[in-house]
Design a protein around this motif. Sequence first.
Motif, PDB file in Angstrom:
ATOM      1  N   TYR A  25       0.802  -1.230   0.000  1.00  0.00           N
ATOM      2  CA  TYR A  25       0.000   0.000   0.000  1.00  0.00           C
ATOM      3  C   TYR A  25       0.835   1.280   0.000  1.00  0.00           C
ATOM      4  O   TYR A  25       0.608   2.168  -0.836  1.00  0.00           O
ATOM      5  CB  TYR A  25      -0.976  -0.003   1.183  1.00  0.00           C
ATOM      6  N   PRO A  26       1.804   1.457   0.904  1.00  0.00           N
ATOM      7  CA  PRO A  26       2.555   2.726   0.916  1.00  0.00           C
ATOM      8  C   PRO A  26       3.291   3.001  -0.393  1.00  0.00           C
ATOM      9  O   PRO A  26       3.575   4.158  -0.725  1.00  0.00           O
ATOM     10  CB  PRO A  26       3.553   2.542   2.067  1.00  0.00           C
ATOM     11  N   TYR A  27       3.596   1.935  -1.145  1.00  0.00           N
ATOM     12  CA  TYR A  27       4.396   2.087  -2.353  1.00  0.00           C
ATOM     13  C   TYR A  27       3.682   2.889  -3.444  1.00  0.00           C
ATOM     14  O   TYR A  27       4.326   3.334  -4.402  1.00  0.00           O
ATOM     15  CB  TYR A  27       4.783   0.720  -2.926  1.00  0.00           C
ATOM     16  N   ILE A  28       2.373   3.044  -3.344  1.00  0.00           N
ATOM     17  CA  ILE A  28       1.642   3.759  -4.394  1.00  0.00           C
ATOM     18  C   ILE A  28       1.726   5.276  -4.216  1.00  0.00           C
ATOM     19  O   ILE A  28       1.176   6.027  -5.019  1.00  0.00           O
ATOM     20  CB  ILE A  28       0.163   3.312  -4.471  1.00  0.00           C
ATOM     21  N   TYR A  29       2.450   5.713  -3.174  1.00  0.00           N
ATOM     22  CA  TYR A  29       2.578   7.143  -2.903  1.00  0.00           C
ATOM     23  C   TYR A  29       3.989   7.639  -3.235  1.00  0.00           C
ATOM     24  O   TYR A  29       4.987   7.056  -2.802  1.00  0.00           O
ATOM     25  CB  TYR A  29       2.279   7.443  -1.426  1.00  0.00           C
ATOM     26  N   LYS A  30       4.067   8.724  -3.977  1.00  0.00           N
ATOM     27  CA  LYS A  30       5.357   9.333  -4.287  1.00  0.00           C
ATOM     28  C   LYS A  30       6.068   9.766  -3.004  1.00  0.00           C
ATOM     29  O   LYS A  30       7.301   9.702  -2.928  1.00  0.00           O
ATOM     30  CB  LYS A  30       5.162  10.537  -5.212  1.00  0.00           C
ATOM     31  N   SER A  31       5.292  10.200  -2.024  1.00  0.00           N
ATOM     32  CA  SER A  31       5.893  10.680  -0.774  1.00  0.00           C
ATOM     33  C   SER A  31       6.625   9.555  -0.046  1.00  0.00           C
ATOM     34  O   SER A  31       7.649   9.790   0.614  1.00  0.00           O
ATOM     35  CB  SER A  31       4.824  11.284   0.138  1.00  0.00           C
ATOM     36  N   TYR A  32       6.119   8.331  -0.169  1.00  0.00           N
ATOM     37  CA  TYR A  32       6.783   7.198   0.473  1.00  0.00           C
ATOM     38  C   TYR A  32       8.141   6.955  -0.176  1.00  0.00           C
ATOM     39  O   TYR A  32       9.146   6.732   0.512  1.00  0.00           O
ATOM     40  CB  TYR A  32       5.913   5.949   0.358  1.00  0.00           C
ATOM     41  N   TRP A  33       8.196   7.005  -1.502  1.00  0.00           N
ATOM     42  CA  TRP A  33       9.457   6.789  -2.211  1.00  0.00           C
ATOM     43  C   TRP A  33      10.424   7.945  -1.966  1.00  0.00           C
ATOM     44  O   TRP A  33      11.652   7.744  -1.930  1.00  0.00           O
ATOM     45  CB  TRP A  33       9.190   6.601  -3.701  1.00  0.00           C
ATOM     46  N   HIS A  34       9.891   9.131  -1.793  1.00  0.00           N
ATOM     47  CA  HIS A  34      10.745  10.276  -1.453  1.00  0.00           C
ATOM     48  C   HIS A  34      11.436  10.022  -0.130  1.00  0.00           C
ATOM     49  O   HIS A  34      12.632  10.287   0.038  1.00  0.00           O
ATOM     50  CB  HIS A  34       9.911  11.557  -1.378  1.00  0.00           C
ATOM     51  N   LYS A  35      10.702   9.452   0.819  1.00  0.00           N
ATOM     52  CA  LYS A  35      11.273   9.117   2.123  1.00  0.00           C
ATOM     53  C   LYS A  35      12.336   8.038   1.978  1.00  0.00           C
ATOM     54  O   LYS A  35      13.401   8.089   2.611  1.00  0.00           O
ATOM     55  CB  LYS A  35      10.159   8.662   3.071  1.00  0.00           C
ATOM     56  N   LYS A  36      12.082   7.034   1.142  1.00  0.00           N
ATOM     57  CA  LYS A  36      13.021   5.943   0.958  1.00  0.00           C
ATOM     58  C   LYS A  36      14.345   6.442   0.356  1.00  0.00           C
ATOM     59  O   LYS A  36      15.426   5.972   0.715  1.00  0.00           O
ATOM     60  CB  LYS A  36      12.420   4.876   0.040  1.00  0.00           C
ATOM     61  N   ILE A  37      14.232   7.400  -0.552  1.00  0.00           N
ATOM     62  CA  ILE A  37      15.419   7.904  -1.244  1.00  0.00           C
ATOM     63  C   ILE A  37      16.205   8.871  -0.365  1.00  0.00           C
ATOM     64  O   ILE A  37      17.439   8.844  -0.322  1.00  0.00           O
ATOM     65  CB  ILE A  37      15.010   8.593  -2.565  1.00  0.00           C
ATOM     66  N   THR A  38      15.478   9.763   0.349  1.00  0.00           N
ATOM     67  CA  THR A  38      16.142  10.769   1.202  1.00  0.00           C
ATOM     68  C   THR A  38      15.776  10.509   2.648  1.00  0.00           C
ATOM     69  O   THR A  38      15.124  11.328   3.297  1.00  0.00           O
ATOM     70  CB  THR A  38      15.704  12.185   0.792  1.00  0.00           C
ATOM     71  N   TYR A  39      16.151   9.373   3.191  1.00  0.00           N
ATOM     72  CA  TYR A  39      15.732   8.959   4.528  1.00  0.00           C
ATOM     73  C   TYR A  39      16.281   9.878   5.609  1.00  0.00           C
ATOM     74  O   TYR A  39      17.444  10.248   5.613  1.00  0.00           O
ATOM     75  CB  TYR A  39      16.172   7.530   4.822  1.00  0.00           C
ATOM     76  N   LYS A  40      15.392  10.244   6.540  1.00  0.00           N
ATOM     77  CA  LYS A  40      15.786  10.927   7.778  1.00  0.00           C
ATOM     78  C   LYS A  40      15.109  10.174   8.914  1.00  0.00           C
ATOM     79  O   LYS A  40      14.176   9.405   8.706  1.00  0.00           O
ATOM     80  CB  LYS A  40      15.298  12.383   7.764  1.00  0.00           C
ATOM     81  N   ASP A  41      15.569  10.413  10.158  1.00  0.00           N
ATOM     82  CA  ASP A  41      14.891   9.751  11.272  1.00  0.00           C
ATOM     83  C   ASP A  41      13.561  10.429  11.536  1.00  0.00           C
ATOM     84  O   ASP A  41      13.189  11.379  10.844  1.00  0.00           O
ATOM     85  CB  ASP A  41      15.781   9.715  12.526  1.00  0.00           C
ATOM     86  N   ASN A  42      12.811   9.940  12.548  1.00  0.00           N
ATOM     87  CA  ASN A  42      11.441  10.425  12.721  1.00  0.00           C
ATOM     88  C   ASN A  42      11.318  11.652  13.609  1.00  0.00           C
ATOM     89  O   ASN A  42      10.247  11.961  14.088  1.00  0.00           O
ATOM     90  CB  ASN A  42      10.526   9.311  13.247  1.00  0.00           C
ATOM     91  N   ARG A  43      12.396  12.384  13.798  1.00  0.00           N
ATOM     92  CA  ARG A  43      12.315  13.639  14.534  1.00  0.00           C
ATOM     93  C   ARG A  43      12.020  14.756  13.539  1.00  0.00           C
ATOM     94  O   ARG A  43      12.900  15.191  12.798  1.00  0.00           O
ATOM     95  CB  ARG A  43      13.619  13.919  15.286  1.00  0.00           C
ATOM     96  N   ILE A  44      10.784  15.219  13.542  1.00  0.00           N
ATOM     97  CA  ILE A  44      10.367  16.206  12.547  1.00  0.00           C
ATOM     98  C   ILE A  44      11.090  17.534  12.780  1.00  0.00           C
ATOM     99  O   ILE A  44      11.156  18.047  13.890  1.00  0.00           O
ATOM    100  CB  ILE A  44       8.846  16.417  12.618  1.00  0.00           C
TER     101      ILE A  44
END
Length: 327
Positions: A25-44
């Motif tokens: 399911y998450p794979y259908i979102y561009k935002s998910y792939w953006h996270k995969k490519i430019t990974y940061k930790d979960n501290r916003i």
Amino acid sequence: MFIVDKVKRKIRNEIIHYSRSKRFYPYIYKSYWHKKITYKDNRIQKSSFYFTAQPNPGAGIGHQMANWIAGYWWAKQFGLNFAHLPFSTSQWDDFLGFGEKENKVSDLVKEGYKKIRIPLFNEFNQREVNRIKNIINSYSGKKVIFICEQDQGYKDQYGVIKDIQEKFYGAIARRNDQIIYYKENFNIAIHVRRGDIMNDPENPNLQMRYISNNYFKNVLEQVLTKLETNKPIHIYVFSQGKPEDFPEFQHYKNLHWCFNMDAQESFLHMVYADCLITSKSSFSYKPALLNKGIKVCPKEFWHSYPKCKDWILMENEGKTLIKISDE
């Protein structure tokens, strides 16, 4: 254009409905792939990010308010700015005051902000919440408005009561409110959900929302028995149909049938009632959030209730003993 948008929404909803329970399911979102490519930790990171949710244009106002509230709530939880997306008709934006003093998505887009849709997430699943945090954080330094997927969940809608009450009671529209109640009376509003349920009685999704006339009669009897007030009591029934459909109420004094009010008039009177008896309906749950009097509600409901003395929950038969004061 309206028909095209409606078809697009339907196709998208079908895709989401099919894939939501799938691992991909998450794979259908561009935002998910953006996270995969430019990974940061979960501290916003604190930034100029905005967050919002689209009120479902195909739903009733109670449902749309739930969407708007979810966006508002999650913006706060993620430490982001909130951006306003309008309801299906601008009359509700003005009536509720929800868009006043808020940055609007349309204006932000003109300023160069990019809209980014994020996947649905289970609010009770920390792993999924962290996934959203990581998605947000991956856009650090960019001008972004994050938009919830349609009907993002937020069960405890009462978490924003203070904010939405301030917006509603401070709205410009309050200058034109016309109320049929008299302040010298104690005014009880009863919302009996009927229209959509009676039109499709075999629909299981609607059957779960049905409450019998006897329930409301029992609740009203409890209220009248336990109510501590010296004011004359007046009862207003908000529903669809005709008086003959509600023989259980015929013997009450000072009874007023409110069958011909439009949606905003009914909503407004439920907000201003001294005591509001709700249905299993977002259309009376949302006025209850804005109401500053007593709320008597069915215990079984898809949203939660605050634990405070002006909220009283009733069992299925409506015979729970209660003590009510109008002070």
